[in-house]
Write an enzyme that holds these catalytic residues in place. Sequence first.
Site, short mmCIF file in Angstrom:
data_model
loop_
_atom_site.label_atom_id
_atom_site.label_comp_id
_atom_site.label_asym_id
_atom_site.label_seq_id
_atom_site.Cartn_x
_atom_site.Cartn_y
_atom_site.Cartn_z
N GLY A 3 38.97 37.38 35.04
CA GLY A 3 40.12 36.47 35.11
C GLY A 3 39.72 35.06 35.51
O GLY A 3 40.55 34.29 36.01
N THR A 41 39.13 32.47 33.79
CA THR A 41 39.66 31.36 33.00
C THR A 41 41.14 31.13 33.26
O THR A 41 41.76 30.27 32.63
CB THR A 41 39.44 31.60 31.50
OG1 THR A 41 40.18 32.76 31.08
CG2 THR A 41 37.97 31.79 31.18
N GLY A 42 41.72 31.90 34.18
CA GLY A 42 43.13 31.76 34.48
C GLY A 42 43.40 30.71 35.54
O GLY A 42 42.50 29.98 35.98
N ILE A 96 44.23 30.64 38.89
CA ILE A 96 43.47 30.64 40.15
C ILE A 96 42.00 30.94 39.90
O ILE A 96 41.13 30.49 40.66
CB ILE A 96 44.07 31.64 41.16
CG1 ILE A 96 43.52 31.36 42.57
CG2 ILE A 96 43.81 33.09 40.75
CD1 ILE A 96 43.85 29.99 43.11
N GLY A 97 41.70 31.65 38.82
CA GLY A 97 40.32 31.99 38.52
C GLY A 97 39.42 30.78 38.39
O GLY A 97 38.27 30.79 38.83
N LYS A 128 50.73 45.39 42.69
CA LYS A 128 49.65 45.20 43.65
C LYS A 128 49.64 46.34 44.68
O LYS A 128 48.57 46.76 45.13
CB LYS A 128 49.78 43.85 44.34
CG LYS A 128 49.44 42.66 43.44
CD LYS A 128 49.50 41.35 44.20
CE LYS A 128 49.14 40.17 43.31
NZ LYS A 128 49.20 38.87 44.04
N ARG A 183 46.54 48.83 45.78
CA ARG A 183 46.14 49.12 47.16
C ARG A 183 46.22 50.62 47.45
O ARG A 183 45.36 51.18 48.15
CB ARG A 183 47.02 48.36 48.15
CG ARG A 183 46.71 46.89 48.27
CD ARG A 183 47.22 46.33 49.57
NE ARG A 183 47.08 44.89 49.67
CZ ARG A 183 47.28 44.20 50.79
NH1 ARG A 183 47.64 44.83 51.89
NH2 ARG A 183 47.14 42.89 50.81
#
Length: 310
Positions: A9, A11-12, A14-15, A131, A135
């Site tokens: 990820g 290139t996203g 936050i990436g 998410k 977890r």
Amino acid sequence: MADKVIVFGATGTIGKFLIASLIQNSKSFERLAIFARSSTIDSKPEYVQFLKDSGVEIITGDVRNEADVLKAYEGFNIVVSAVGRNVILDQIDLIRLAEKTPNIKRFFPSEFGTDIEFGPKSPNEKPHQLKLKVRGYIKNEVKRLEHTYLVTGPYAEFYIGKGFGDQKAGGFDVQAKKAVLCGTGDDKVALMTMPDVGDALVSAILHPEASKNRALIVNSFTTTPHEILAEYEKQTGSKWDVSYTLLDELVHLEEQAWNAEEPRATGFTLRRVWTEGGTLYDRPRDNEAIGFTTPDSLADAVATAIKVQS
């Protein structure tokens, strides 16, 4: 021996900030690589060339192809996932494969946002569900692989920016000199700039014992909507028009959006969570524990936001 890091990820949104910080600290790492589809690589030639010039390896493949992922894992010991919400559950297979790959020591799931286990209400928040499943898998199925959840709270750029299209959800419009504040304006919120997210990731990697098998709670600064407004007025040299979306109205707008299955519903939920205090904690932040000691300030974040909107 220095760590070898592969990022999914990258290139996203936050990436790009994560990989930028890793590049800036490349002397601390033996290898840096990104994993992405060939179509993604082909669509971003300038960015890919920048990565190559910076010494980042480009590994292509399909995140849902087991052979591609296992091949990509060869020679690395840390996996960082920055995948978007639409593929959050794909991380379960990435983690499963990392668990059975002896050289992979630690996995950073795609958290980078609101604490999904903040309190009693958290398990029922709709944006948290995927998410939470990731977890849950780590808790119940993973035995060998270490993990770190980097919990940053909302990105400052999002919270103090222009907004996501619905004025009632809050935002700061530099050109119009108008602000919509959620809540009373005095409700505290902890924010983190996206460059700081990248720097905190690097700090967590470089402090493995402090970050091992836990959620790290980090942020750049804690502020209020009124303090953000004051900083905007200071830096722009003018008074702004201000309106408010009180918590009750925010809850109503959130319910309407979810009932209508509108994409903006997630944004309303997060704004409500933040306004209710969902970024505040009884215990100290983990900034110091991982050596993340020079975060951006509110003034830095506002200056960047003004530049973006100018």
